[in-house]
Design an enzyme around this catalytic site. Structure first.
Site, mmCIF file in Angstrom:
data_model
loop_
_atom_site.group_PDB
_atom_site.id
_atom_site.type_symbol
_atom_site.label_atom_id
_atom_site.label_comp_id
_atom_site.label_asym_id
_atom_site.label_seq_id
_atom_site.Cartn_x
_atom_site.Cartn_y
_atom_site.Cartn_z
ATOM 1 N N ASP A 46 1.020 -1.160 0.160
ATOM 2 C CA ASP A 46 0.108 -0.139 0.123
ATOM 3 C C ASP A 46 0.897 1.587 -0.503
ATOM 4 O OD1 ASP A 46 0.960 -0.513 2.953
ATOM 5 O OD2 ASP A 46 -1.126 0.101 3.469
ATOM 6 N N ASP A 85 -1.057 -6.494 -0.521
ATOM 7 C CA ASP A 85 -1.070 -5.223 0.763
ATOM 8 C C ASP A 85 -2.482 -4.985 0.897
ATOM 9 O OD1 ASP A 85 -0.016 -4.714 3.106
ATOM 10 O OD2 ASP A 85 1.101 -3.120 2.525
ATOM 11 N N GLU A 117 -0.622 -5.131 8.804
ATOM 12 C CA GLU A 117 0.040 -5.235 9.575
ATOM 13 C C GLU A 117 -0.435 -5.037 10.697
ATOM 14 O OE1 GLU A 117 0.256 -0.659 8.535
ATOM 15 O OE2 GLU A 117 1.505 -1.060 6.388
ATOM 16 N N GLU A 180 9.386 -4.080 9.969
ATOM 17 C CA GLU A 180 10.009 -2.509 10.052
ATOM 18 C C GLU A 180 10.805 -1.519 10.782
ATOM 19 O OE1 GLU A 180 7.431 -0.742 7.341
ATOM 20 O OE2 GLU A 180 8.656 1.039 6.954
HETATM 21 O O1 KIV Z 1 4.103 -1.212 1.547
HETATM 22 C C1 KIV Z 1 4.867 -1.688 1.550
HETATM 23 O O2 KIV Z 1 4.997 -1.453 0.422
HETATM 24 C C2 KIV Z 1 5.310 -2.570 2.537
HETATM 25 C C3 KIV Z 1 6.706 -2.220 2.598
HETATM 26 C C4 KIV Z 1 7.451 -1.609 2.945
HETATM 27 C C5 KIV Z 1 6.699 -3.727 3.836
HETATM 28 O O3 KIV Z 1 4.915 -2.902 3.783
#
Ligand code: KIV
Length: 262
Positions: A46, A85, A117, A180
């Site tokens: 995202d 995501d 997340e 992260e």
């Molecule tokens: O949204 C994203 O690109 C991410 C990565 C940085 C792990 O969550």
């Protein structure tokens, strides 16, 4: 051709001490280049809200936008595993909504897994998804959807909380976890204590793998480059030079020449 990367491949790689290289991708041509280069996991992050849409955070990204981009990436990936995501508020509100949104990634965009997340707070969602056959990549530490809660994009240093989050997502059934914005000594501890692979971004060398945002590592993004990003190319400079050249040649009448005309 190499065989497609699956959750089992990633588990095997951890066991054998082989590092996992993951990258974000948002469209067909970049996904095709990354797949041909042999990148193991393509995450349709995202982060597209920031690097593709130009927003300040990832919070405005919608499910429909994620499905649209994930479909393009999945179409390009021949061996890389594609992970979609889950955007902000697509899995937090209720279990039925979380499950049906996760399912959309597999049904409508051909992703092989989803990412969401959060640690302990989303363990129940991870468990429910994996129970119905949706593989989940967890994501703990500096989780960008909580940027306002953190008061900015801040490195996370609470060792015990991070370890507890990592343990809970593993117990819930996640096949791997993104770490992260975590100091390397903490990510090392987590990596040694988990049986599932850890994939770091700003989390140092000890992780079982690394992930970067494609536009950052290829030098496409403008503005501040975070400390953890290594730029492996300068595509923005190259593209701008090409565009200026084109402008000049159109204006001075040297393009198109005979070789580019019928
Ligand atoms: O949204 C994203 O690109 C991410 C990565 C940085 C792990 O969550």
């Amino acid at each position: 051709m190499a065989s497609p990367v699956t959750v089992r491949t990633l588990m095997e790689m951890k066991k054998q001490g082989r590092k996992i290289a993951a990258l974000t991708a948002y469209d067909f041509p970049f996904a095709q280049m990354a797949d041909e280069a042999g990148i193991h996991v393509l995450l349709v992050g995202d982060s597209l809200g920031m690097v593709v849409q130009g927003e300040a955070t990832t919070l405005g990204v919608t499910m429909d936008q994620m499905i649209y981009h994930t479909r393009m990436v999945a179409r390009a990936a021949k061996t890389a595993m594609v992970v979609g995501d889950m955007p902000f508020m697509s899995y937090q509100v209720s279990m039925p909504e979380a499950l049906s949104n996760a399912g959309r990634f597999l049904k409508e965009s051909n992703a092989a897994a989803v990412k969401l997340e959060g640690g302990a707070a989303v363990a129940d969602k991870i468990h429910a998804m994996t129970e119905v056959g949706i593989p989940v990549l967890a994501h703990i530490g500096l989780t960008p959807q909580s940027v306002h809660q953190f008061g900015g994009f801040r490195v996370q240093r609470d060792h015990d909380r991070l370890m507890e989050d990592a343990r809970q997502v593993e117990s819930a059934g996640a096949f791997a976890v993104v770490l992260e914005g975590i100091p390397a000594d903490i990510s090392g501890d987590i990596t040694r204590n988990l049986t599932i692979p850890t994939i770091g971004i700003g989390a140092g060398l000890p992780c079982d793998g690394q992930i970067l945002v494609c536009h950052d590592m290829l030098g496409i993004s403008s503005g501040h480059v975070p400390k953890f990003v290594k730029q492996y190319a300068q595509l923005r400079e190259d593209a701008t030079a090409g565009l200026r050249n084109y402008l000049d040649e159109v204006q001075n009448g040297t393009f198109p020449d005979k070789s580019h005309s019928y």
